[in-house]
Motif scaffolding. Structure first.
Motif, PDB file in Angstrom:
ATOM      1  N   SER A  45      -0.249   6.802   7.482  1.00  0.00           N
ATOM      2  CA  SER A  45       0.877   5.853   7.104  1.00  0.00           C
ATOM      3  C   SER A  45       1.598   6.854   6.265  1.00  0.00           C
ATOM      4  N   ARG A  48       3.808   9.601   8.256  1.00  0.00           N
ATOM      5  CA  ARG A  48       4.728   8.784   8.732  1.00  0.00           C
ATOM      6  C   ARG A  48       5.935   8.367   7.974  1.00  0.00           C
ATOM      7  N   GLN A  49       5.447   8.168   6.760  1.00  0.00           N
ATOM      8  CA  GLN A  49       6.395   7.683   5.571  1.00  0.00           C
ATOM      9  C   GLN A  49       7.229   8.671   5.449  1.00  0.00           C
ATOM     10  N   CYS A  50       6.554  10.028   5.222  1.00  0.00           N
ATOM     11  CA  CYS A  50       7.193  11.230   4.691  1.00  0.00           C
ATOM     12  C   CYS A  50       8.232  11.809   5.818  1.00  0.00           C
ATOM     13  N   GLU A  53      11.153   9.733   5.805  1.00  0.00           N
ATOM     14  CA  GLU A  53      11.949  10.073   4.408  1.00  0.00           C
ATOM     15  C   GLU A  53      12.749  10.962   4.637  1.00  0.00           C
TER      16      GLU A  53
END
Length: 179
Positions: A45, A48-50, A53
């Motif tokens: 997760s 994917r968040q990075c 961003e």
């Protein structure tokens, strides 16, 4: 009245944008292929968040005033200062995403080393929990001050002109003011 430093400012813009581009390139190269069962695990997760961003940073409009070159050195000075600030904020955001993603990749590699292409079972639990704890500790250590320090230390070591780079407090203020 201009202070004669516009060439240094223009060079600084180029340096910051090169760093930004390099970090973005690294983030775009991230590849994690979790199984359906692993998809929502913390490290995957995070990766994917990075990546999200990094995409969001690219889509954020320029916050300075964009005007045509007028030949006025004072106008150019103000414009270059605005570009330095905007670029430095974006680079800071990318560096933070990069450091977090790098922690995620270390977690993923550790997890893969523990599992060795086997299905997760009770014998892996302790080692996997330790990998998770290591990831959480790394993320806690990746403070804004740490991110800013990594950038300033690298820039200073390379002898770059940093006189008009925004401070960490300015960067944080800008980031908090964005929607």
């Amino acid at each position: 009245m201009s202070d004669g430093l516009n060439d240094a400012r223009a060079m600084r813009v180029a340096e910051i944008m090169t760093d930004f581009r390099n970090i973005q390139h690294y983030l775009v190269q991230l590849r994690a292929t979790p199984t359906a069962e692993e998809y929502y695990i913390e490290g995957y997760s995070l990766l994917r968040q990075c990546m999200a961003e990094a995409q969001s940073i690219l889509q954020t409009p320029f916050s300075g005033s964009a005007g045509a070159a007028t030949g006025n050195p004072e106008h150019e000075r103000q414009q270059l200062k605005a570009i330095i600030t905007d670029a430095a904020v974006r680079r800071f955001q990318c560096q933070r995403a990069y450091l977090r993603a790098h922690a995620g990749l270390r977690w993923m590699n550790s997890r893969n080393s523990i599992l060795r292409e086997q299905k997760q079972n009770a014998s892996h639990l302790g080692a996997l929990q330790q990998a998770d704890a290591t990831l959480r500790n790394e993320l806690l250590a990746t403070t804004d001050a740490y991110v800013e320090n990594t950038l300033r230390t690298q820039d200073a070591a390379q002898g770059k002109w940093l006189h008009e780079d925004p401070s960490l407090a300015q960067i944080q203020q800008i980031l908090m003011s964005r929607p």
